[in-house]
Design an enzyme around this catalytic site. Sequence first.
Site, short mmCIF file in Angstrom:
data_model
loop_
_atom_site.label_atom_id
_atom_site.label_comp_id
_atom_site.label_asym_id
_atom_site.label_seq_id
_atom_site.Cartn_x
_atom_site.Cartn_y
_atom_site.Cartn_z
N CYS A 109 -2.84 8.55 4.04
CA CYS A 109 -2.60 8.10 2.66
C CYS A 109 -3.84 8.14 1.78
O CYS A 109 -3.72 8.17 0.56
CB CYS A 109 -1.96 6.71 2.64
SG CYS A 109 -2.91 5.47 3.51
N GLU B 285 0.89 -1.15 0.00
CA GLU B 285 0.00 0.00 0.00
C GLU B 285 0.93 1.20 0.00
O GLU B 285 1.55 1.50 1.00
CB GLU B 285 -0.91 -0.04 1.23
CG GLU B 285 -2.00 1.00 1.22
CD GLU B 285 -1.53 2.33 1.76
OE1 GLU B 285 -1.19 3.20 0.94
OE2 GLU B 285 -1.50 2.49 2.98
#
Length: 199
Positions: A58, A24
């Site tokens: 994020c 990720e």
Amino acid sequence: SFTGSAAVGWRLKALAGKKRVLLELGGNAAVIVHDDAPWREVASKVVTAAFAYAGQVCIKVQRVYVQRQIAVPFIDDVVRLAGALRAGTPLDPQTVLGPMIDEANAKRVEAWVAEAKAEGARILVGGNRDGNRFAATVIDPNGPGTGLKVVDEEVFGPVLTIHVYDDWDEALAMADATRYGLQAGVFTDSLARVRTAFD
């Protein structure tokens, strides 16, 4: 499993050999706001999603694409709400905009914003730094903004760019013009547009 920068993530994957790896690696999430959405409510949601934790999330909203018919009042609302945010201590539950992780990252964000301004972008609100605190910053890149770090890269700071579009296909093309694919948002009252965005 690794969450972090693209450079480190791809290096770890290369070293992992045949092991299964889940990466990720950040994003520059886009949000599309069409004129049939409850855009005043959306403006408030966008501001929180862009500036909470000083944008150090994020999946934080980094790029907003708003339809031309509602662009002026929507942008006015976003700028007003962002301008009202004051950096506070993360120990206070009322704080939305906290400090950045360190002064070096605040200086990096400051440099990216200065670069955008030097390339013709307009700073609608914010853009200033005090130590490791960076003001909620809204930028009009005067078009797609391709080539600007604040558009193309993960800012990981309290910066939001706002772009105007005319039709849905144009909005989707601009939102998709990124190497990131972690998160996106669509605000419309049309199931057909939602399905097109999903595809």
